[in-house]
Design an enzyme around this catalytic site. Structure first.
Site, PDB file in Angstrom:
ATOM      1  N   LYS A   9       0.848  -1.206   0.000  1.00  0.00           N
ATOM      2  CA  LYS A   9       0.000   0.000   0.000  1.00  0.00           C
ATOM      3  C   LYS A   9       0.876   1.247   0.000  1.00  0.00           C
ATOM      4  O   LYS A   9       2.051   1.209   0.417  1.00  0.00           O
ATOM      5  CB  LYS A   9      -0.946   0.033   1.207  1.00  0.00           C
ATOM      6  CG  LYS A   9      -0.264   0.132   2.587  1.00  0.00           C
ATOM      7  CD  LYS A   9      -0.014   1.543   3.090  1.00  0.00           C
ATOM      8  CE  LYS A   9       0.683   1.557   4.446  1.00  0.00           C
ATOM      9  NZ  LYS A   9       1.725   2.502   4.659  1.00  0.00           N
ATOM     10  N   ASP A 133      -1.780  -1.622  10.352  1.00  0.00           N
ATOM     11  CA  ASP A 133      -2.105  -1.585   8.919  1.00  0.00           C
ATOM     12  C   ASP A 133      -2.743  -2.872   8.399  1.00  0.00           C
ATOM     13  O   ASP A 133      -3.147  -2.937   7.234  1.00  0.00           O
ATOM     14  CB  ASP A 133      -0.830  -1.337   8.093  1.00  0.00           C
ATOM     15  CG  ASP A 133      -0.319   0.086   8.233  1.00  0.00           C
ATOM     16  OD1 ASP A 133      -1.095   0.965   8.657  1.00  0.00           O
ATOM     17  OD2 ASP A 133       0.864   0.311   7.908  1.00  0.00           O
TER      18      ASP A 133
END
Ligand code: C5P
Length: 282
Positions: A9, A133
């Site tokens: 990401k 995350d």
């Protein structure tokens, strides 16, 4: 055996709102999955074992994929283990959530393998215990992450865009960045929210100033990407990777070919709509 892809990401914006009582920082961020991925193979075993193609990745209790398998077996009561084979492409400790993506793949993969039928929301809750995350990596695509990063709401997919991602050979620990952030904190008016295109997002990362202060090279890299033709450039997460949004694939290829001569860990990627995909399951 089940084989998965775990996508990295980038943070299109990252605002730090303040420090929390639990020691973490309250953030507000737009995260985007990109087409850089690790491959993960899971095989049923008597205990939890991890092997990796990258010697930089610890395979002991610090390994996020191992932690995810432990959390999963503990919560579901499954009495079997799993052998986790990691083929790493995502640079380690780079701000690209490589470790979190691997953990997300283990949770999704084990849920399939053992037929435990946990919902995505339940898997995200298990993911929180592994790292801030991990829930985003389970949800994937475009998402807004709040709280310490674990409160994820999905956003509409952004149109296809190309990015050059560059990871300098520097060790930057997330914990160190957040600890030092407090010394630099100034309240700034920022707007994190839904956007129709990547170009309309006000790209900023409050953690940049901490990393730039210690590592001038990262700031220079950001400037270099702009000079080379990127529309915008930004450090992702707690760094040290920097990504540049490019006008199209062709210009992206030119910038990538040039920057990789200085930075061998460079990638030309596009945004993707998922965090984890299953490649094989038999
Ligand atoms: O959650 P994760 O293990 O990825 O975080 C690593 C470290 O980064 C934490 O121990 C904490 O010091 C810091 N952190 C923080 N605020 C966040 C996320 C991480 O202070 N929102």
């Amino acid at each position: 055996m089940i084989e998965l892809q775990a996508f990295a990401k980038i943070n299109l914006c990252l605002q730090v709102i303040g420090k929390r009582e639990d020691g973490y920082h309250e953030i507000d961020s737009i995260m985007q999955s990109i087409s850089l991925f690790d491959r993960i193979r899971l095989l049923v075993d008597e205990e939890i074992k991890v092997v990796s193609t990258n010697p930089q990745v610890p395979t002991d209790e610090r390994n996020t994929a191992r932690k995810a398998a432990e959390v999963f077996t503990e919560k579901t009561g499954i009495a079997r283990g799993v052998r986790i084979e990691l083929a790493k492409m995502i640079p380690v400790s780079a701000g690209l959530a490589g470790g979190s993506a691997d953990a997300a793949a283990v949770l999704i993969g084990m849920n399939k393998m053992f037929g435990t039928k946990l919902s995505e929301a339940e898997l995200m809750r298990l993911g929180e215990e592994v790292g801030s995350d991990v829930p985003f990596c389970i949800a994937g695509g475009t998402g807004r992450a709040q709280g310490r990063g674990e409160l994820v709401s999905k956003l509409a997919a952004l149109p296809k865009s190309w990015f050059v991602v560059v990871t300098p050979q520097l060790l930057v620990a997330t914990m160190w960045v957040y600890q030092n952030f407090d010394r630099f904190w100034v309240k700034e008016e920022r707007k994190v929210g839904e956007h129709k295109s990547i170009a309309s997002i006000q790209m900023f990362n409050d953690l940049e100033k901490v990393v730039f202060w210690k590592h001038k090279q990262v700031e220079k890299l950001k400037q270099q990407l702009i000079q080379m033709g990127c529309l915008q450039a930004l450090m992702t997460g707690s760094g040290p990777s920097v990504f540049g949004l490019v006008p199209n694939k062709k210009i992206g290829e030119q910038i990538f070919e040039e920057i990789r001569l200085t930075y061998p860990q460079s990638f030309l990627v596009e945004n993707v709509k998922f965090g984890i995909t299953i490649l094989q399951n038999y």
